[in-house]
Design a protein around this motif. Sequence first.
Motif, PDB file in Angstrom:
ATOM      1  N   GLN A 112       0.826  -1.204   0.000  1.00 51.09           N
ATOM      2  CA  GLN A 112       0.000   0.000   0.000  1.00 51.09           C
ATOM      3  C   GLN A 112       0.863   1.258   0.000  1.00 51.09           C
ATOM      4  OE1 GLN A 112      -2.721  -0.656   3.268  1.00 51.09           O
ATOM      5  NE2 GLN A 112      -4.276  -1.311   1.804  1.00 51.09           N
ATOM      6  N   LEU A 113       0.336   2.289  -0.610  1.00 51.04           N
ATOM      7  CA  LEU A 113       1.005   3.572  -0.705  1.00 51.04           C
ATOM      8  C   LEU A 113       0.533   4.478   0.420  1.00 51.04           C
ATOM      9  CD1 LEU A 113       0.249   4.236  -4.480  1.00 51.04           C
ATOM     10  CD2 LEU A 113       2.129   2.910  -3.529  1.00 51.04           C
ATOM     11  N   SER A 114       1.406   5.344   0.877  1.00 52.39           N
ATOM     12  CA  SER A 114       1.019   6.428   1.775  1.00 52.39           C
ATOM     13  C   SER A 114       1.214   7.717   1.001  1.00 52.39           C
ATOM     14  CB  SER A 114       1.890   6.451   3.029  1.00 52.39           C
ATOM     15  OG  SER A 114       1.658   5.307   3.816  1.00 52.39           O
ATOM     16  N   ALA A 115       0.248   8.609   1.086  1.00 56.19           N
ATOM     17  CA  ALA A 115       0.343   9.879   0.359  1.00 56.19           C
ATOM     18  C   ALA A 115      -0.152  11.011   1.240  1.00 56.19           C
ATOM     19  CB  ALA A 115      -0.466   9.804  -0.926  1.00 56.19           C
ATOM     20  N   PHE A 116       0.474  12.157   1.067  1.00 56.70           N
ATOM     21  CA  PHE A 116       0.154  13.344   1.848  1.00 56.70           C
ATOM     22  C   PHE A 116       0.177  14.541   0.917  1.00 56.70           C
ATOM     23  CE2 PHE A 116       2.437  10.193   4.231  1.00 56.70           C
ATOM     24  CZ  PHE A 116       1.638  10.009   5.346  1.00 56.70           C
ATOM     25  N   MET A 117      -0.691  15.503   1.176  1.00 59.15           N
ATOM     26  CA  MET A 117      -0.749  16.692   0.331  1.00 59.15           C
ATOM     27  C   MET A 117      -0.879  17.926   1.210  1.00 59.15           C
ATOM     28  SD  MET A 117      -3.303  17.587  -2.870  1.00 59.15           S
ATOM     29  CE  MET A 117      -4.720  16.863  -2.095  1.00 59.15           C
ATOM     30  N   TRP A 118      -0.178  18.972   0.837  1.00 55.98           N
ATOM     31  CA  TRP A 118      -0.303  20.234   1.532  1.00 55.98           C
ATOM     32  C   TRP A 118      -0.119  21.377   0.541  1.00 55.98           C
ATOM     33  CZ3 TRP A 118       3.612  16.768   2.099  1.00 55.98           C
ATOM     34  CH2 TRP A 118       4.918  17.181   1.861  1.00 55.98           C
ATOM     35  N   GLU A 119      -0.476  22.563   0.971  1.00 61.75           N
ATOM     36  CA  GLU A 119      -0.386  23.765   0.144  1.00 61.75           C
ATOM     37  C   GLU A 119       0.995  24.396   0.288  1.00 61.75           C
ATOM     38  OE1 GLU A 119      -2.032  26.131  -2.669  1.00 61.75           O
ATOM     39  OE2 GLU A 119      -3.206  24.588  -1.633  1.00 61.75           O
ATOM     40  N   ALA A 120       1.593  24.776  -0.834  1.00 64.50           N
ATOM     41  CA  ALA A 120       2.869  25.486  -0.814  1.00 64.50           C
ATOM     42  C   ALA A 120       2.594  26.983  -0.660  1.00 64.50           C
ATOM     43  CB  ALA A 120       3.644  25.233  -2.090  1.00 64.50           C
ATOM     44  N   GLU A 121       3.239  27.599   0.298  1.00 67.87           N
ATOM     45  CA  GLU A 121       3.045  29.024   0.514  1.00 67.87           C
ATOM     46  C   GLU A 121       3.814  29.871  -0.494  1.00 67.87           C
ATOM     47  OE1 GLU A 121       3.612  30.325   4.521  1.00 67.87           O
ATOM     48  OE2 GLU A 121       2.747  28.474   5.325  1.00 67.87           O
ATOM     49  N   LYS A 122       4.922  29.353  -0.955  1.00 66.80           N
ATOM     50  CA  LYS A 122       5.772  30.128  -1.844  1.00 66.80           C
ATOM     51  C   LYS A 122       6.630  29.187  -2.674  1.00 66.80           C
ATOM     52  CE  LYS A 122       9.045  33.936  -1.610  1.00 66.80           C
ATOM     53  NZ  LYS A 122       9.752  34.874  -0.746  1.00 66.80           N
ATOM     54  N   SER A 123       6.933  29.574  -3.908  1.00 72.20           N
ATOM     55  CA  SER A 123       7.846  28.781  -4.726  1.00 72.20           C
ATOM     56  C   SER A 123       8.743  29.741  -5.517  1.00 72.20           C
ATOM     57  CB  SER A 123       7.084  27.859  -5.689  1.00 72.20           C
ATOM     58  OG  SER A 123       6.346  28.617  -6.621  1.00 72.20           O
ATOM     59  N   ALA A 124       9.889  29.246  -5.917  1.00 74.32           N
ATOM     60  CA  ALA A 124      10.829  30.040  -6.711  1.00 74.32           C
ATOM     61  C   ALA A 124      11.369  29.164  -7.820  1.00 74.32           C
ATOM     62  CB  ALA A 124      11.973  30.543  -5.828  1.00 74.32           C
ATOM     63  N   GLY A 125      11.809  29.766  -8.876  1.00 77.29           N
ATOM     64  CA  GLY A 125      12.443  29.020  -9.946  1.00 77.29           C
ATOM     65  C   GLY A 125      11.493  28.295 -10.880  1.00 77.29           C
ATOM     66  N   ARG A 126      10.246  28.690 -10.899  1.00 78.03           N
ATOM     67  CA  ARG A 126       9.285  28.035 -11.805  1.00 78.03           C
ATOM     68  C   ARG A 126       8.931  28.947 -12.922  1.00 78.03           C
ATOM     69  NH1 ARG A 126       4.834  24.314  -9.739  1.00 78.03           N
ATOM     70  NH2 ARG A 126       4.779  24.323 -11.928  1.00 78.03           N
TER      71      ARG A 126
END
Length: 101
Positions: free
Chosen positions: A87-101
Amino acid sequence: MKLIYITCNASMLEPVTSLIDEMEFADYQVIEKVTSKSRSSQPRQNTAIWPGYNSAVFIQEDDAGKAAALFAEIDRLNAGAFNSNEQLSAFMWEAEKSAGR
Protein backbone atom coordinates in the motif's frame (compact mmCIF):
# COMPACT_ATOMS: atom_id res chain seq x y z
CA MET A 1 0.24 24.97 -5.57
CA LYS A 2 -0.17 21.53 -4.04
CA LEU A 3 2.79 19.51 -2.81
CA ILE A 4 2.24 15.77 -2.78
CA TYR A 5 4.48 13.25 -1.05
CA ILE A 6 4.05 9.55 -1.84
CA THR A 7 5.99 6.81 -0.11
CA CYS A 8 5.83 3.14 -1.01
CA ASN A 9 7.68 -0.15 -0.95
CA ALA A 10 10.37 -0.03 -3.65
CA SER A 11 8.48 -2.80 -5.45
CA MET A 12 5.61 -0.35 -6.05
CA LEU A 13 7.69 2.50 -7.51
CA GLU A 14 7.15 1.52 -11.14
CA PRO A 15 3.33 1.40 -10.87
CA VAL A 16 3.41 4.76 -9.06
CA THR A 17 5.59 6.51 -11.64
CA SER A 18 3.54 4.95 -14.46
CA LEU A 19 0.38 6.37 -12.89
CA ILE A 20 1.99 9.81 -12.50
CA ASP A 21 3.08 9.78 -16.15
CA GLU A 22 -0.34 8.55 -17.35
CA MET A 23 -2.00 11.40 -15.45
CA GLU A 24 0.50 13.81 -17.08
CA PHE A 25 2.05 15.33 -13.98
CA ALA A 26 4.94 17.43 -15.26
CA ASP A 27 6.85 18.24 -12.08
CA TYR A 28 8.00 15.43 -9.82
CA GLN A 29 11.11 13.98 -8.23
CA VAL A 30 11.86 10.38 -7.25
CA ILE A 31 14.10 9.18 -4.45
CA GLU A 32 14.55 5.47 -5.08
CA LYS A 33 16.07 4.20 -1.82
CA VAL A 34 14.56 5.56 1.38
CA THR A 35 14.91 3.81 4.73
CA SER A 36 11.82 4.11 6.88
CA LYS A 37 9.77 3.18 9.90
CA SER A 38 6.00 3.30 9.73
CA ARG A 39 3.00 2.35 11.82
CA SER A 40 1.47 0.63 8.79
CA SER A 41 4.30 -1.80 7.92
CA GLN A 42 7.50 -3.38 9.14
CA PRO A 43 10.55 -1.08 9.22
CA ARG A 44 12.57 -0.99 6.03
CA GLN A 45 16.10 -0.09 7.06
CA ASN A 46 17.99 -2.03 4.34
CA THR A 47 19.75 -4.09 7.05
CA ALA A 48 19.93 -7.80 7.81
CA ILE A 49 17.36 -7.34 10.58
CA TRP A 50 15.02 -5.00 8.68
CA PRO A 51 15.64 -5.69 4.96
CA GLY A 52 14.31 -3.62 2.11
CA TYR A 53 13.65 0.03 1.58
CA ASN A 54 10.95 2.41 0.42
CA SER A 55 10.86 4.88 -2.42
CA ALA A 56 9.52 8.42 -2.27
CA VAL A 57 7.98 10.69 -4.89
CA PHE A 58 7.47 14.44 -4.53
CA ILE A 59 5.00 16.13 -6.90
CA GLN A 60 4.28 19.82 -7.42
CA GLU A 61 0.88 20.52 -9.02
CA ASP A 62 -1.05 23.75 -9.62
CA ASP A 63 -4.36 22.03 -10.45
CA ALA A 64 -6.11 21.02 -7.20
CA GLY A 65 -8.57 18.83 -9.13
CA LYS A 66 -5.77 16.87 -10.73
CA ALA A 67 -4.13 16.40 -7.33
CA ALA A 68 -7.43 15.12 -5.90
CA ALA A 69 -7.80 12.72 -8.84
CA LEU A 70 -4.37 11.30 -8.03
CA PHE A 71 -5.51 10.55 -4.48
CA ALA A 72 -8.56 8.73 -5.87
CA GLU A 73 -6.22 6.57 -7.96
CA ILE A 74 -4.00 5.92 -4.95
CA ASP A 75 -7.07 4.76 -3.01
CA ARG A 76 -7.89 2.42 -5.93
CA LEU A 77 -4.36 0.99 -5.94
CA ASN A 78 -4.44 0.50 -2.17
CA ALA A 79 -7.79 -1.31 -2.36
CA GLY A 80 -6.25 -3.82 -4.78
CA ALA A 81 -2.96 -4.27 -2.91
CA PHE A 82 -1.87 -7.84 -2.22
CA ASN A 83 -1.02 -6.88 1.39
CA SER A 84 -0.32 -3.81 3.52
CA ASN A 85 3.35 -3.81 2.44
CA GLU A 86 2.22 -2.88 -1.08
CA GLN A 87 0.00 0.00 0.00
CA LEU A 88 1.00 3.57 -0.70
CA SER A 89 1.02 6.43 1.78
CA ALA A 90 0.34 9.88 0.36
CA PHE A 91 0.15 13.34 1.85
CA MET A 92 -0.75 16.69 0.33
CA TRP A 93 -0.30 20.23 1.53
CA GLU A 94 -0.39 23.77 0.14
CA ALA A 95 2.87 25.49 -0.81
CA GLU A 96 3.04 29.02 0.51
CA LYS A 97 5.77 30.13 -1.84
CA SER A 98 7.85 28.78 -4.73
CA ALA A 99 10.83 30.04 -6.71
CA GLY A 100 12.44 29.02 -9.95
CA ARG A 101 9.28 28.04 -11.80
